[in-house]
Design a protein around this motif. Structure first.
Motif, PDB file in Angstrom:
ATOM      1  N   ILE A   1       7.459  11.568  -2.701  1.00  0.00           N
ATOM      2  CA  ILE A   1       8.290  11.794  -1.516  1.00  0.00           C
ATOM      3  C   ILE A   1       7.630  11.026  -0.379  1.00  0.00           C
ATOM      4  O   ILE A   1       6.656  11.493   0.207  1.00  0.00           O
ATOM      5  CB  ILE A   1       8.401  13.299  -1.208  1.00  0.00           C
ATOM      6  CG1 ILE A   1       8.977  14.039  -2.416  1.00  0.00           C
ATOM      7  CG2 ILE A   1       9.273  13.529   0.028  1.00  0.00           C
ATOM      8  CD1 ILE A   1       8.931  15.544  -2.297  1.00  0.00           C
TER       9      ILE A   1
ATOM     10  N   GLN B   1      11.897  20.703  -0.915  1.00  0.00           N
ATOM     11  CA  GLN B   1      12.957  19.899  -0.321  1.00  0.00           C
ATOM     12  C   GLN B   1      13.795  20.702   0.676  1.00  0.00           C
ATOM     13  O   GLN B   1      15.023  20.766   0.591  1.00  0.00           O
ATOM     14  CB  GLN B   1      13.826  19.271  -1.411  1.00  0.00           C
ATOM     15  CG  GLN B   1      13.144  18.138  -2.143  1.00  0.00           C
ATOM     16  CD  GLN B   1      12.951  16.904  -1.269  1.00  0.00           C
ATOM     17  OE1 GLN B   1      13.831  16.068  -1.174  1.00  0.00           O
ATOM     18  NE2 GLN B   1      11.791  16.792  -0.615  1.00  0.00           N
TER      19      GLN B   1
ATOM     20  N   ALA C   1       6.909  14.501  -7.928  1.00  0.00           N
ATOM     21  CA  ALA C   1       7.799  13.442  -7.442  1.00  0.00           C
ATOM     22  C   ALA C   1       7.205  12.791  -6.203  1.00  0.00           C
ATOM     23  O   ALA C   1       6.581  13.450  -5.361  1.00  0.00           O
ATOM     24  CB  ALA C   1       9.180  14.015  -7.127  1.00  0.00           C
TER      25      ALA C   1
ATOM     26  N   TRP D   1       4.043  20.864   1.510  1.00  0.00           N
ATOM     27  CA  TRP D   1       3.744  19.544   0.982  1.00  0.00           C
ATOM     28  C   TRP D   1       2.623  19.601  -0.058  1.00  0.00           C
ATOM     29  O   TRP D   1       2.659  18.870  -1.047  1.00  0.00           O
ATOM     30  CB  TRP D   1       3.352  18.585   2.108  1.00  0.00           C
ATOM     31  CG  TRP D   1       4.488  18.211   3.005  1.00  0.00           C
ATOM     32  CD1 TRP D   1       5.314  17.123   2.886  1.00  0.00           C
ATOM     33  CD2 TRP D   1       4.944  18.931   4.146  1.00  0.00           C
ATOM     34  NE1 TRP D   1       6.256  17.132   3.891  1.00  0.00           N
ATOM     35  CE2 TRP D   1       6.049  18.225   4.682  1.00  0.00           C
ATOM     36  CE3 TRP D   1       4.530  20.107   4.779  1.00  0.00           C
ATOM     37  CZ2 TRP D   1       6.737  18.653   5.814  1.00  0.00           C
ATOM     38  CZ3 TRP D   1       5.217  20.539   5.907  1.00  0.00           C
ATOM     39  CH2 TRP D   1       6.309  19.821   6.407  1.00  0.00           C
TER      40      TRP D   1
ATOM     41  N   GLN E   1       7.789  19.797  -1.267  1.00  0.00           N
ATOM     42  CA  GLN E   1       8.120  20.079  -2.661  1.00  0.00           C
ATOM     43  C   GLN E   1       9.373  20.936  -2.843  1.00  0.00           C
ATOM     44  O   GLN E   1      10.113  20.744  -3.815  1.00  0.00           O
ATOM     45  CB  GLN E   1       6.919  20.726  -3.342  1.00  0.00           C
ATOM     46  CG  GLN E   1       5.706  19.806  -3.412  1.00  0.00           C
ATOM     47  CD  GLN E   1       4.537  20.442  -4.125  1.00  0.00           C
ATOM     48  OE1 GLN E   1       4.705  21.174  -5.109  1.00  0.00           O
ATOM     49  NE2 GLN E   1       3.329  20.173  -3.654  1.00  0.00           N
TER      50      GLN E   1
ATOM     51  N   GLY F   1       6.314  19.190  -7.949  1.00  0.00           N
ATOM     52  CA  GLY F   1       5.390  18.599  -6.993  1.00  0.00           C
ATOM     53  C   GLY F   1       4.903  17.211  -7.353  1.00  0.00           C
ATOM     54  O   GLY F   1       4.145  16.608  -6.588  1.00  0.00           O
TER      55      GLY F   1
ATOM     56  N   GLU G   1      13.728  20.250  -7.772  1.00  0.00           N
ATOM     57  CA  GLU G   1      13.632  19.616  -6.461  1.00  0.00           C
ATOM     58  C   GLU G   1      12.563  18.526  -6.393  1.00  0.00           C
ATOM     59  O   GLU G   1      12.777  17.507  -5.727  1.00  0.00           O
ATOM     60  CB  GLU G   1      13.348  20.683  -5.390  1.00  0.00           C
ATOM     61  CG  GLU G   1      14.478  21.658  -5.163  1.00  0.00           C
ATOM     62  CD  GLU G   1      15.755  20.989  -4.692  1.00  0.00           C
ATOM     63  OE1 GLU G   1      15.670  19.954  -3.990  1.00  0.00           O
ATOM     64  OE2 GLU G   1      16.846  21.488  -5.030  1.00  0.00           O
ATOM     65  N   SER G   2      11.436  18.732  -7.049  1.00  0.00           N
ATOM     66  CA  SER G   2      10.355  17.753  -6.886  1.00  0.00           C
ATOM     67  C   SER G   2       9.524  17.553  -8.145  1.00  0.00           C
ATOM     68  O   SER G   2       8.372  17.116  -8.058  1.00  0.00           O
ATOM     69  CB  SER G   2       9.430  18.188  -5.738  1.00  0.00           C
ATOM     70  OG  SER G   2       8.778  19.417  -6.044  1.00  0.00           O
TER      71      SER G   2
ATOM     72  N   TRP H   1      11.724  24.636  -8.243  1.00  0.00           N
ATOM     73  CA  TRP H   1      10.585  23.757  -7.977  1.00  0.00           C
ATOM     74  C   TRP H   1      10.663  22.498  -8.845  1.00  0.00           C
ATOM     75  O   TRP H   1      10.484  21.376  -8.372  1.00  0.00           O
ATOM     76  CB  TRP H   1       9.300  24.530  -8.241  1.00  0.00           C
ATOM     77  CG  TRP H   1       8.018  23.818  -7.881  1.00  0.00           C
ATOM     78  CD1 TRP H   1       7.841  22.844  -6.939  1.00  0.00           C
ATOM     79  CD2 TRP H   1       6.730  24.061  -8.467  1.00  0.00           C
ATOM     80  NE1 TRP H   1       6.514  22.468  -6.895  1.00  0.00           N
ATOM     81  CE2 TRP H   1       5.803  23.210  -7.818  1.00  0.00           C
ATOM     82  CE3 TRP H   1       6.265  24.935  -9.451  1.00  0.00           C
ATOM     83  CZ2 TRP H   1       4.449  23.184  -8.137  1.00  0.00           C
ATOM     84  CZ3 TRP H   1       4.912  24.923  -9.764  1.00  0.00           C
ATOM     85  CH2 TRP H   1       4.017  24.049  -9.121  1.00  0.00           C
TER      86      TRP H   1
ATOM     87  N   SER I   1      12.503  13.108   1.716  1.00  0.00           N
ATOM     88  CA  SER I   1      13.385  12.302   0.870  1.00  0.00           C
ATOM     89  C   SER I   1      14.218  11.386   1.762  1.00  0.00           C
ATOM     90  O   SER I   1      14.143  11.450   2.991  1.00  0.00           O
ATOM     91  CB  SER I   1      14.316  13.223   0.078  1.00  0.00           C
ATOM     92  OG  SER I   1      15.245  13.843   0.972  1.00  0.00           O
TER      93      SER I   1
END
Length: 401
Positions: A136, A190, A134, A212, A188, A132, A128-129, A125, A181
């Motif tokens: 996107i 991805q 990040a 999301w 989140q 949550g 990748e983001s 987690w 992305s």
């Protein structure tokens, strides 16, 4: 005539972007190729039209040249040490600990259902983001359509575009809210759209799979993904080891695994010198040397390759494993990283192509040094009476480029 010209100019200035689109072939491609594939997958005409109305390619995306271009290969080659520095692992682990405290009940439920430890789920987690946080912001349909139409990996992206349309047909999320992305990965965790359809799950029981916005759905979906790829409950991903000089680095890879007893007989120990145990890697181990003899060595289990199913990079999988371990207080990487610099990804790709011409399997000539390239370099070095490092350096590049 001048008045008419001005009126026309004003009309064009405010015309919809779809009217102004220079690439009429894109619209023809959408209707002639994408629509039949979407229809065959159960997408209605109404959903399709709503998804692609006024759509234009996003020319700001990378990797759109027919062959992918050469820009990426001009970048300086970077050692795995850059990505596995303690400071980066510590930051990710600190974020994981904070989220564990806030989501313990959900993570415990995911662990019971999938066998995947909380630390591993949290590390994915975070990677990748950023848990949550990040941003996107790409339009997923536009991004996927662009890559499927004019990207260098069109065949890979086309079914993902169709899968995204299926997601809209099934009303998992609105067209406007479906963000991705630059590569079309959703939410989140991805997930590519096909992976959303196969692996996203409802973690909070509200009847939706919202990767999301719903943390329980995100965490449950990551665990389900790894379980469905073969994660074995109770088995560690691997352990750092001390590798005797007598053990060839060319024994690396998922296709050269050995029973743990064999590695022990060969003199392989934990990096702290203690004997290997089942709790370190399980009954079988695979040698992993992300920088060949120029870096630390590991024995990894099948679970390590499950992590690679999420992202093919050895460094990615090591990051997830190390951060997961740090959640329970295990130590850092102790082996030294050699100095690797002064050449580009293009130089590495040239070495890969030369090795391929000699009959070696390097995986893909992409300028990245995966295990197949490392093994090929080691075998070439051994055949030519050179010090066997299983890793490129200036001398290897000079000899093979």
């Amino acid at each position: 005539m001048k008045r008419i010209a001005l009126l026309l100019a004003g009309t064009l200035a405010f015309a919809p972007s779809s009217v102004m689109a220079a690439d009429a072939a894109f619209s023809h491609w959408l209707d002639g190729k994408v629509w039949p594939a979407a229809k065959a997958s159960g997408v209605s005409r109404a959903t399709f039209q709503a998804a692609v109305a006024g759509l234009e390619p996003d020319l700001s995306l990378p990797d759109l040249k027919p062959t992918g271009g050469d820009d990426a290969f001009q970048a300086e080659f970077r050692s795995p040490a850059t990505y596995l520095a303690d400071s980066k692992l510590d930051a990710l682990a600190a974020g994981a600990r904070k989220r564990y405290a806030a989501n313990r009940a959900v993570l415990d439920k995911v662990a019971r259902a999938t066998g995947v430890p909380a630390g591993i789920v949290l590390a994915v987690w975070g990677k990748e983001s950023a848990f949550g946080s990040a941003r996107i912001e790409k339009d997923a349909v536009r991004t996927l359509a662009t890559q499927a139409y004019m990207g260098s990996r069109r065949a890979q992206f086309f079914p993902e575009l169709v899968a995204a349309l299926v997601i809209l047909e099934q009303e998992h999320i609105s067209r406007a809210a479906m963000k991705s992305s630059w590569a079309g990965a959703l939410g989140q965790p991805q997930f590519m759209p096909s992976k959303f359809l196969s692996d996203a799950v409802d973690g909070n029981g509200d009847g939706r799979r919202d990767i999301w916005n719903s943390t329980p759905d995100v965490l449950a979906s990551i665990g389900h993904y790894l379980k469905s790829r073969g994660w074995k409950a109770g088995r560690p991903w691997g352990v750092e080891v001390r590798l005797p000089a007598s053990v060839p680095c060319s024994l690396e890879g998922p296709d050269q695994g050995q029973p743990l007893a064999n590695w022990m007989r060969a003199g392989v120990t934990r990096v702290d010198g203690r004997p290997l145990a089942l709790d370190d890697v399980g009954p079988d181990g695979h040698l992993l040397m992300p920088a060949g003899r120029m870096g630390p060595s590991f024995l990894v289990s099948d679970n390590f390759y499950v992590l690679k199913a999420y992202n093919e990079s050895d460094v990615y999988a090591l990051t997830i494993g190390m951060v997961g371990d740090r959640l329970s207080g295990r130590q850092s990487i102790r082996g030294d990283w050699g100095s690797v610099a002064g050449f580009s990804r293009g130089d590495v790709r040239a070495v890969q192509k030369r090795l391929e011409s000699m009959g070696h399997d390097v995986g893909t000539a992409d300028g990245l040094v995966g295990f197949r390239t490392r093994v090929a370099i080691g075998r070439w070095q051994a055949k030519n009476g050179l010090p066997v490092t299983c890793y490129p350096d200036r001398a290897v590049i000079s000899a093979l480029k």
